[in-house]
Design a protein around this motif. Structure first.
Motif, short mmCIF file in Angstrom:
data_model
loop_
_atom_site.label_atom_id
_atom_site.label_comp_id
_atom_site.label_asym_id
_atom_site.label_seq_id
_atom_site.Cartn_x
_atom_site.Cartn_y
_atom_site.Cartn_z
N TYR A 1 0.84 -1.20 0.00
CA TYR A 1 0.00 0.00 0.00
C TYR A 1 0.88 1.25 0.00
CZ TYR A 1 -3.50 -3.31 1.88
OH TYR A 1 -4.33 -4.37 2.09
N PRO A 2 0.49 2.30 -0.70
CA PRO A 2 1.34 3.50 -0.73
C PRO A 2 1.51 4.15 0.63
CG PRO A 2 -0.78 3.92 -1.78
CD PRO A 2 -0.68 2.45 -1.57
N GLN A 3 0.54 4.00 1.54
CA GLN A 3 0.62 4.63 2.86
C GLN A 3 1.34 3.75 3.89
OE1 GLN A 3 -2.19 3.33 1.42
NE2 GLN A 3 -3.98 4.56 1.95
N GLU A 4 1.69 2.54 3.51
CA GLU A 4 2.21 1.54 4.45
C GLU A 4 3.62 1.90 4.90
OE1 GLU A 4 2.13 -3.33 4.55
OE2 GLU A 4 2.63 -2.31 2.67
N GLU B 1 -5.99 -1.09 -8.97
CA GLU B 1 -7.19 -1.50 -9.70
C GLU B 1 -7.97 -0.27 -10.17
OE1 GLU B 1 -8.34 -4.42 -10.56
OE2 GLU B 1 -7.11 -5.83 -9.41
N PRO B 2 -8.47 -0.31 -11.40
CA PRO B 2 -9.31 0.80 -11.86
C PRO B 2 -10.62 0.83 -11.08
CG PRO B 2 -9.40 -1.01 -13.43
CD PRO B 2 -8.35 -1.38 -12.41
N GLY B 3 -11.20 2.01 -10.98
CA GLY B 3 -12.48 2.13 -10.30
C GLY B 3 -12.40 2.08 -8.79
N THR B 4 -11.20 2.30 -8.24
CA THR B 4 -11.04 2.24 -6.78
C THR B 4 -10.68 3.61 -6.23
OG1 THR B 4 -8.68 1.67 -6.93
CG2 THR B 4 -10.25 -0.15 -6.89
N GLU B 5 -11.03 3.81 -4.98
CA GLU B 5 -10.69 5.07 -4.31
C GLU B 5 -9.19 5.23 -4.18
OE1 GLU B 5 -11.27 7.14 0.10
OE2 GLU B 5 -12.74 5.64 -0.59
N LEU B 6 -8.48 4.11 -3.98
CA LEU B 6 -7.03 4.18 -3.83
C LEU B 6 -6.38 4.74 -5.11
CD1 LEU B 6 -5.00 3.45 -1.56
CD2 LEU B 6 -4.55 1.33 -2.80
N GLN C 1 1.04 8.83 -8.50
CA GLN C 1 2.20 8.11 -7.98
C GLN C 1 2.40 6.75 -8.65
OE1 GLN C 1 1.34 9.95 -3.56
NE2 GLN C 1 2.55 8.06 -3.65
N LEU C 2 1.70 6.52 -9.77
CA LEU C 2 1.89 5.27 -10.49
C LEU C 2 3.26 5.24 -11.15
CD1 LEU C 2 -1.56 4.73 -12.25
CD2 LEU C 2 -0.58 3.33 -10.42
N TYR D 1 2.56 0.12 -10.26
CA TYR D 1 2.54 0.12 -8.80
C TYR D 1 2.53 1.56 -8.30
CZ TYR D 1 7.52 1.37 -8.92
OH TYR D 1 8.71 2.02 -9.13
N TYR D 2 2.20 1.71 -7.01
CA TYR D 2 2.21 3.03 -6.39
C TYR D 2 3.57 3.29 -5.73
CZ TYR D 2 -2.93 2.62 -6.59
OH TYR D 2 -4.24 2.45 -6.99
N ARG D 3 4.19 4.42 -6.07
CA ARG D 3 5.33 4.85 -5.27
C ARG D 3 4.79 5.27 -3.90
NH1 ARG D 3 6.34 7.42 -10.20
NH2 ARG D 3 5.37 9.31 -9.35
#
Length: 564
Positions: A346-349, A382-387, A394-395, A429-431
């Motif tokens: 997760y990007p916030q992890e 995933e598309p369509g997600t709040e994340l 940050q992709l 992925y998210y940076r």
């Protein structure tokens, strides 16, 4: 009208190599039943069957050969479905179809296309039309309209015209799933697939709002479950036709409506079937678990996602982790297995969040030897997600293939993927707070650890104060300073253990043996067919006791790899 449906080309990358989940696609066999009711002819082609049987090769020729197979069925219309992880295969097969038969209508559906419908039609001319969401109510009117291309009045359709891409309002959900025709399993070679279990759709929809999940974007937030009478009728039909008595009830959250689940348990118990399902830990209790076990349930898939209370809030899973051990213990007492699945990346992890997840997994290895399977997955955007809405800027892309993401087969696959993060977001992925290298190393080495048996895993953890997080902290520290550290995860694990504990250490010897015994190339433990079985001459007690429980028929097809 002759309609040929093409299933997903889905590869499952497990601890011991690629696997093919040879099950009929529940959405497509539901649509095949609709076709039959409407007087049309349907054909289902599953590329996984062709590759797993050796009739087609997993190489640069695959997509064109699948197109040839489709055209041999002489379709009037082709219908395709896709997930984000294998959309490249869908797009390439469709392109080969259009090159060979330019006037053949190619329709696209499934979660990925439903969310990215406009962008897909703008970028990929090989698709003529996208059917969004649940298509049972849309398919027959759409086929009637294909010749004239007059789609006005049709809901849930996105199509292209000379004026651009047009999007009609969403189609309604199927309110009562009992009204659907029985799925057309007869269009799939069940006997040829050699499965001892069949998936059965139990319901649709998810009322929860996890920020990383796109399920609700496709099936909606309205929770729907088939009635006990209808579900038992489906199971009876499959048992009578195929002699199968073990079923995976497919619904992300089977136990949300406990009253309906109890009704099903009462109805199915006398039949003697066994089954599996998925649930949230806060949607079961001891009484319900007892009823499910008595009615034939053998395992439950629990999506835990993170061992960090902070991250539970961050990703809106909002599971009370105080339920983790009581739920596992209550499930185990009934004789059912538990599958606990986690995600990292997760990007916030933070490092502390990740360590809490790893330590919860490690403690589970120690406390629950035989009745628990754990999974650790690398987060997929995933598309369509709040994340994605929050962290789209940050992709990034590094070409790493994880879980189910399809590897590049044709020469331009990687470039197309890299240059189109909107369509191929699942391959990015998210940076985030932690470096990507850390997440890749943790999940890759975890996969290697899953090839060890439970006793060896526990002995390994004992050297790190029974902390899986402590083990990875030390491994990460070592790998970060060693420029010669191997990139192959099993080799890296062995090199690290040799450096830390010595080349003659008994535990390293056991790790080497078990990794060699489960090597998918050399032939072992569920690897490629036709390869020799591993030798089993050793009498060491750590090699003979407490094997890692196998993944036992979970109903969650997108979470069956990296299991131990």
């Amino acid at each position: 009208m002759r309609v040929t449906f093409i299933d997903n080309l889905l590869l499952e990358q497990g601890a011991d190599g690629y696997h093919f989940d040879l099950q009929p696609h529940l959405g497509l066999i539901s649509l095949l039943a609709v076709l039959r009711q409407g007087g049309h002819q349907g054909t289902l082609i599953d590329p996984k069957l062709e590759v797993s049987s050796g009739r087609l090769l997993l190489d640069a020729s695959l997509y064109e050969n699948i197109a040839e197979l489709v055209l041999a069925s002489q379709p009037d219309v082709v219908g395709m479905t896709s997930l984000g992880c294998n959309f490249m295969a869908t797009a390439k097969i469709a392109a080969h179809l259009k090159r060979r038969s330019p006037d053949l209508p190619v329709l696209l559906g499934g979660p990925h296309a439903s969310i990215l419908d406009v962008a897909v039609l703008q970028r990929f001319p090989q698709f003529d039309l996208v059917v969004r969401g649940e298509a049972e109510l849309t398919l027959l009117p759409l086929l009637d309209s294909l010749h004239s291309r007059q789609f006005s009045g049709l809901l849930g359709i996105t199509h292209r015209s000379a004026q651009g891409v047009h999007r009609s309002p969403d189609a309604p959900l199927v309110a009562d799933l009992d009204t659907l025709a029985p799925a057309a399993y007869d269009h799939y070679p069940v006997a040829q697939a050699g499965q001892e279990l069949l998936r059965v759709e139990a319901g649709r929809g998810c009322p929860f709002a996890c920020t990383f999940c796109s399920t609700a974007s496709f099936f909606g937030r309205r929770y729907r479950l088939k009635s006990a009478e209808r579900l038992c009728s489906d199971l009876d039909r499959l048992h009578e036709t195929y002699g199968i008595s073990h079923f995976a009830l497919t619904h992300d959250l089977f136990t949300v409506n406990k009253t309906k689940v109890r009704e099903f348990c009462e109805a199915v118990a006398p039949r003697g079937y066994t089954w599996t399902c998925s649930a949230r830990m806060d949607c079961v209790d001891s009484e319900l678990l007892d009823a499910m076990a008595r009615a034939g349930c053998r395992s439950i898939y629990y999506g835990v996602e993170t061992g960090s209370p902070r991250m539970q809030k961050e990703v809106a899973k909002r599971l009370d982790l105080a339920l983790f051990w009581p739920t596992l213990e209550a499930t185990s007492r009934t004789g059912m297995e538990s599958i606990a699945s986690f995600i990292t990346g997760y990007p916030q992890e933070t490092a502390e969040d990740q360590q809490m997840t790893l330590d919860l997994i490690g403690e589970a290895w120690i406390r629950h030897a035989d009745m628990l399977t754990t999974q650790l997955h690398l987060l997929t955007p995933e598309p369509g997600t709040e994340l994605l809405d929050q962290y789209r800027d940050q992709l990034a892309y590094d070409g790493h293939i994880s879980d189910f993401n399809l590897p590049a087969l044709e020469a331009d696959d990687a470039d197309i993927t890299r240059n189109d993060p909107e369509i191929f977001v699942n391959h990015h992925y998210y940076r985030g707070v932690l470096p990507r290298q850390r997440h890749v190393l943790v999940t890759s080495v975890y996969r290697a650890l899953c090839r060890l048996n439970r006793n060896v895993q526990r002995h390994l953890l004992a050297r790190y104060n029974n902390s899986l997080g402590g083990f990875f902290d030390d491994l990460l520290s070592w790998a970060g300073t060693d420029a010669d550290a191997p990139s192959d995860a099993p080799e890296l694990l062995q090199t690290y253990l040799a450096g830390r504990w010595g080349a003659e250490d008994y535990l390293l010897s056991l790790v080497r043996y078990l990794l060699a015994a489960s090597d998918p190339v050399r032939g072992a433990s569920g690897g490629a067919a036709g390869l020799p079985e591993p030798r089993s001459h050793s009498t060491h007690p750590l090699l003979q006791l407490s094997p890692v429980p196998p993944c036992s028929g979970t109903s969650m097809p997108v979470r069956r790899s990296w299991t131990c």
